[in-house]
Scaffold this motif. Sequence first.
Motif, mmCIF file in Angstrom:
data_model
loop_
_atom_site.group_PDB
_atom_site.id
_atom_site.type_symbol
_atom_site.label_atom_id
_atom_site.label_comp_id
_atom_site.label_asym_id
_atom_site.label_seq_id
_atom_site.Cartn_x
_atom_site.Cartn_y
_atom_site.Cartn_z
ATOM 1 N N SER A 24 1.015 -1.332 0.209
ATOM 2 C CA SER A 24 0.576 0.206 0.333
ATOM 3 C C SER A 24 0.951 1.545 -0.516
ATOM 4 O O SER A 24 0.678 2.045 -1.077
ATOM 5 C CB SER A 24 -1.070 0.244 1.294
ATOM 6 N N LEU A 25 1.752 0.950 1.137
ATOM 7 C CA LEU A 25 3.018 2.088 1.208
ATOM 8 C C LEU A 25 3.245 2.643 -0.812
ATOM 9 O O LEU A 25 3.485 3.711 -0.862
ATOM 10 C CB LEU A 25 3.371 2.307 2.375
ATOM 11 N N GLY A 26 3.817 1.511 -0.789
ATOM 12 C CA GLY A 26 4.702 1.699 -2.113
ATOM 13 C C GLY A 26 3.987 1.873 -3.327
ATOM 14 O O GLY A 26 4.416 3.152 -4.042
ATOM 15 N N GLY A 27 2.560 1.619 -3.551
ATOM 16 C CA GLY A 27 2.023 2.206 -4.062
ATOM 17 C C GLY A 27 1.584 3.532 -4.464
ATOM 18 O O GLY A 27 1.570 4.784 -4.845
ATOM 19 N N VAL A 28 1.234 3.975 -3.418
ATOM 20 C CA VAL A 28 1.193 5.327 -2.711
ATOM 21 C C VAL A 28 2.075 6.621 -3.421
ATOM 22 O O VAL A 28 1.567 7.627 -3.830
ATOM 23 C CB VAL A 28 0.035 6.019 -1.466
ATOM 24 N N PHE A 29 3.393 6.161 -2.814
ATOM 25 C CA PHE A 29 4.481 6.326 -3.243
ATOM 26 C C PHE A 29 4.991 6.561 -4.637
ATOM 27 O O PHE A 29 5.477 8.065 -4.517
ATOM 28 C CB PHE A 29 5.680 5.638 -2.487
ATOM 29 N N GLY A 30 4.368 5.670 -5.476
ATOM 30 C CA GLY A 30 4.645 5.955 -6.363
ATOM 31 C C GLY A 30 3.654 6.409 -7.290
ATOM 32 O O GLY A 30 3.735 7.249 -8.471
ATOM 33 N N ILE A 31 2.177 6.766 -6.243
ATOM 34 C CA ILE A 31 1.056 7.674 -6.937
ATOM 35 C C ILE A 31 1.584 8.947 -6.923
ATOM 36 O O ILE A 31 1.626 9.826 -7.897
ATOM 37 C CB ILE A 31 -0.230 7.424 -6.923
ATOM 38 N N ILE A 32 2.034 9.408 -5.595
ATOM 39 C CA ILE A 32 2.362 10.850 -5.574
ATOM 40 C C ILE A 32 4.305 11.139 -6.212
ATOM 41 O O ILE A 32 4.104 12.342 -7.025
ATOM 42 C CB ILE A 32 3.244 11.100 -3.847
ATOM 43 N N VAL A 33 4.851 10.184 -6.626
ATOM 44 C CA VAL A 33 6.297 11.008 -7.437
ATOM 45 C C VAL A 33 5.726 11.269 -9.039
ATOM 46 O O VAL A 33 6.240 11.588 -9.029
ATOM 47 C CB VAL A 33 7.733 9.144 -7.342
ATOM 48 N N SER A 34 4.887 10.508 -8.741
ATOM 49 C CA SER A 34 4.525 10.332 -10.911
ATOM 50 C C SER A 34 4.205 11.446 -10.792
ATOM 51 O O SER A 34 4.222 12.543 -12.452
ATOM 52 C CB SER A 34 3.864 9.265 -11.329
ATOM 53 N N ALA A 35 3.012 11.797 -10.431
ATOM 54 C CA ALA A 35 2.459 12.817 -10.396
ATOM 55 C C ALA A 35 3.663 14.022 -10.802
ATOM 56 O O ALA A 35 3.285 15.040 -11.018
ATOM 57 C CB ALA A 35 1.283 13.144 -8.682
ATOM 58 N N VAL A 36 4.404 14.133 -9.202
ATOM 59 C CA VAL A 36 5.140 14.955 -8.601
ATOM 60 C C VAL A 36 6.321 15.892 -10.417
ATOM 61 O O VAL A 36 6.369 16.841 -10.774
ATOM 62 C CB VAL A 36 5.841 15.119 -7.706
ATOM 63 N N TYR A 37 6.392 14.075 -11.322
ATOM 64 C CA TYR A 37 7.613 14.593 -12.412
ATOM 65 C C TYR A 37 6.312 14.817 -13.090
ATOM 66 O O TYR A 37 7.207 15.503 -14.044
ATOM 67 C CB TYR A 37 7.628 12.468 -12.351
ATOM 68 N N SER A 38 5.311 14.252 -13.304
ATOM 69 C CA SER A 38 4.247 15.368 -15.097
ATOM 70 C C SER A 38 4.913 16.658 -14.420
ATOM 71 O O SER A 38 3.855 17.127 -15.879
ATOM 72 C CB SER A 38 3.141 14.306 -14.199
ATOM 73 N N ILE A 39 4.035 16.988 -13.185
ATOM 74 C CA ILE A 39 3.977 18.760 -13.042
ATOM 75 C C ILE A 39 5.439 18.902 -12.850
ATOM 76 O O ILE A 39 5.307 20.310 -14.279
ATOM 77 C CB ILE A 39 3.845 19.077 -11.457
ATOM 78 N N TYR A 40 6.678 18.686 -13.050
ATOM 79 C CA TYR A 40 8.137 18.745 -13.029
ATOM 80 C C TYR A 40 8.139 19.557 -14.318
ATOM 81 O O TYR A 40 8.704 19.606 -15.042
ATOM 82 C CB TYR A 40 9.030 17.939 -12.487
ATOM 83 N N LYS A 41 7.644 17.917 -15.848
ATOM 84 C CA LYS A 41 7.730 18.031 -17.051
ATOM 85 C C LYS A 41 7.671 18.960 -17.661
ATOM 86 O O LYS A 41 7.465 19.566 -18.061
ATOM 87 C CB LYS A 41 7.907 16.383 -17.690
ATOM 88 N N LYS A 42 5.826 18.920 -17.530
ATOM 89 C CA LYS A 42 5.167 20.090 -17.450
ATOM 90 C C LYS A 42 5.183 22.097 -17.599
ATOM 91 O O LYS A 42 5.776 22.426 -18.117
ATOM 92 C CB LYS A 42 3.759 20.331 -16.924
ATOM 93 N N ILE A 43 5.707 21.477 -16.015
ATOM 94 C CA ILE A 43 6.659 22.936 -16.134
ATOM 95 C C ILE A 43 7.929 23.509 -17.272
ATOM 96 O O ILE A 43 8.470 24.017 -17.471
ATOM 97 C CB ILE A 43 6.778 23.325 -14.407
ATOM 98 N N THR A 44 8.680 22.592 -16.606
ATOM 99 C CA THR A 44 10.046 22.336 -18.203
ATOM 100 C C THR A 44 9.555 22.868 -19.094
ATOM 101 O O THR A 44 10.578 23.221 -19.482
ATOM 102 C CB THR A 44 10.879 21.285 -17.242
ATOM 103 N N SER A 45 8.907 22.160 -19.393
ATOM 104 C CA SER A 45 8.363 22.427 -21.301
ATOM 105 C C SER A 45 7.999 23.889 -21.332
ATOM 106 O O SER A 45 8.065 24.183 -22.366
ATOM 107 C CB SER A 45 7.471 21.312 -21.631
ATOM 108 N N ASN A 46 7.108 24.424 -20.567
ATOM 109 C CA ASN A 46 7.047 25.424 -20.698
ATOM 110 C C ASN A 46 7.807 26.701 -21.008
ATOM 111 O O ASN A 46 7.706 27.749 -21.143
ATOM 112 C CB ASN A 46 5.655 25.820 -19.495
ATOM 113 N N LYS A 47 8.682 26.424 -19.577
ATOM 114 C CA LYS A 47 10.296 26.919 -19.784
ATOM 115 C C LYS A 47 10.953 27.214 -20.500
ATOM 116 O O LYS A 47 11.358 28.246 -21.473
ATOM 117 C CB LYS A 47 10.875 27.022 -18.228
ATOM 118 N N GLU A 48 10.706 26.137 -21.420
ATOM 119 C CA GLU A 48 11.494 25.644 -22.612
ATOM 120 C C GLU A 48 10.989 26.968 -23.740
ATOM 121 O O GLU A 48 12.006 26.959 -24.555
ATOM 122 C CB GLU A 48 12.014 25.121 -23.413
ATOM 123 N N LYS A 49 9.569 27.285 -23.803
ATOM 124 C CA LYS A 49 8.850 27.139 -25.302
ATOM 125 C C LYS A 49 9.299 29.186 -25.111
ATOM 126 O O LYS A 49 9.483 29.831 -24.237
ATOM 127 C CB LYS A 49 7.658 27.062 -25.171
#
Length: 66
Positions: A41-66
């Motif tokens: 359970s903890l691994g699943g929750v941690f995986g969801i949180i990390v993937s959400a943060v990574y997705s937001i990070y990728k979107k922010i960095t791609s917006n700065k490059e434009k």
Amino acid sequence: MKELLSVTDDDIKYLAYGIGIGTTAGLILGFFINNIPLGFSLGGVFGIIVSAVYSIYKKITSNKEK
């Protein structure tokens, strides 16, 4: 702001990888602490949180490059 909240195919891919890696790591950790359901359970929750943060990070960095 709307771009950060939208879900793309890459976000779904990151989420699937995060859940898979997190639950696997949680199962291994749960085996060593003698509580496999808690580790899973903890691994699943941690995986969801990390993937959400990574997705937001990728979107922010791609917006700065434009």
